[in-house]
Design an enzyme around this catalytic site. Structure first.
Site, PDB file in Angstrom:
ATOM      1  N   TYR A  98      -0.552   5.708 -18.754  1.00 54.98           N
ATOM      2  CA  TYR A  98      -1.384   4.523 -18.885  1.00 54.98           C
ATOM      3  C   TYR A  98      -2.270   4.656 -20.117  1.00 54.98           C
ATOM      4  CZ  TYR A  98      -0.110   3.763 -13.951  1.00 54.98           C
ATOM      5  OH  TYR A  98       0.569   3.585 -12.762  1.00 54.98           O
TER       6      TYR A  98
ATOM      7  N   HIS B 220       6.416  10.150 -11.510  1.00 54.12           N
ATOM      8  CA  HIS B 220       6.476   8.725 -11.812  1.00 54.12           C
ATOM      9  C   HIS B 220       7.911   8.209 -11.765  1.00 54.12           C
ATOM     10  CE1 HIS B 220       3.487   5.883 -14.033  1.00 54.12           C
ATOM     11  NE2 HIS B 220       4.124   5.262 -13.077  1.00 54.12           N
TER      12      HIS B 220
ATOM     13  N   PHE C 102      -1.670 -12.438  -8.147  1.00 58.41           N
ATOM     14  CA  PHE C 102      -1.325 -13.778  -7.671  1.00 58.41           C
ATOM     15  C   PHE C 102      -1.918 -14.069  -6.301  1.00 58.41           C
ATOM     16  CE2 PHE C 102       1.364 -16.880  -5.508  1.00 58.41           C
ATOM     17  CZ  PHE C 102       1.405 -17.897  -6.446  1.00 58.41           C
TER      18      PHE C 102
END
Length: 332
Positions: free
Chosen positions: A58, A124, A224
């Protein structure tokens, strides 16, 4: 906040975690502000949201550096989860599961996080060029060396299964069965939300049967399900939602009944309860081994998310969620 346990080692964390990725990666870079994000992490710890989820990719690297600024002051208050196995290039991401790399990456993460030990070290993605047992074995050696407390695995094939017709998490379960032979899996991280419930089919029961913790990624559906996004509003080019098949203007409009349903349930629970809190409470209701990890970079959303831990959905609420329409994407 309610405490939940991860894995056979019974690692205790707050029931709602904090996904730190949006603070420096994947979402609207123009809105990423370091000091504001640091305050958000402090707020999470103040409210008992102890699990801080990050990864070396990240940024890359900048997210761990940001979390490390807080850990330098409050390491005893936090449960640190980071990830290894992906390298970020100019226009691509590649997996690297070579044992030597994994060990070097762990040392680098420890330096950036300003800590002596990582509570949960997650793979990951598995490297297709390296047997996953070799990668996992190197991670297990990090546990034996005292640099890591427990190991986790992130799910693979997050969306391909919907198009191919195969069960979404079959490949992840095959990996889990392989690595379990090397060293115990304490946690699995995979997408789980009202509009992406596929983990309920096989992956969540697999974890429950074996005492493995489940970290629910994207429990708010990339924002959302909060009800704060407007169809057609557009996203910055570097925002993952700009290329997401559920975030075209057409699909956002088509999926509004899902948010409306969450809002109806929220209204029944009183003033101040939000669709986001209902969405998180639904994830929490899926099992005591489940910890949602909503991502945010603002204190106000941290506060709202953590308070979802106090919301108890009724049987009627859960039945209503189950009857909500299936989420649509541009491939449907």
């Amino acid at each position: 906040m309610e405490r939940r346990t991860i894995g056979a080692a019974a690692l205790a964390v707050g029931a709602v975690g904090l996904g730190c990725m949006p603070m420096s990666w994947a979402y609207s870079s123009s809105r990423q502000r370091g000091e504001e994000s640091v305050r958000a992490v402090h707020r999470a710890l103040d409210l008992g949201s102890t699990l801080l989820d990050t990864a070396d990719m990240y940024g890359p690297f900048t997210n761990e550096l940001l979390v490390g600024r807080v850990l330098k002051e409050r390491r005893q208050d936090a449960f640190v989860s980071t990830k290894v196995g992906l390298l970020v290039g100019e226009q691509h991401i590649v997996a690297n599961g070579r044992p030597g790399y994994v060990k070097r990456a762990c040392d680098a993460s420890l330096r950036r996080l300003q800590t002596d030990v990582i509570d949960l070290y997650q793979l990951h993605r598995a490297d297709p060029e390296v047997p996953v047992e070799e990668t996992w074995g190197a991670m297990a050696e990090l546990v034996q060396a005292g640099k890591v407390r427990a190991l986790g695995l992130c799910a693979v094939g997050a969306r391909g299964g919907r198009r191919s017709g195969t069960r979404l998490h079959d490949s992840t379960i095959r990996q889990l069965l392989r690595v379990q032979q090397v060293f115990p899996v304490s946690a699995v991280q995979a997408e789980l939300s009202v509009w992406s419930p596929e983990a309920l089919e096989t992956l969540l029961p697999w974890c429950a049967a074996r005492g493995v913790g489940f970290l629910a990624a994207m429990p708010l559906g990339n924002g959302f399900l909060t009800g704060t996004l407007t169809p057609g509003q557009g996203f910055e080019p570097d925002d993952v939602r700009a290329r997401h098949p559920r975030f075209t203007a057409e699909m956002m409009a088509a999926n509004q009944p899902i948010v409306a349903g969450l809002r109806r349930i929220a209204t029944r629970h009183g003033d101040g309860v939000t669709p986001a809190q209902v969405a998180l409470a639904w994830v929490l209701a899926q099992g005591r081994h489940v910890v949602p990890v909503p991502g945010t970079k603002q204190e106000r959303w941290v506060t709202e998310n953590t308070r979802a831990g106090d919301l108890r959905l009724t049987t009627e609420d859960l039945a209503e969620v189950a009857e909500l329409p299936r989420a649509l994407g541009s491939w449907d």
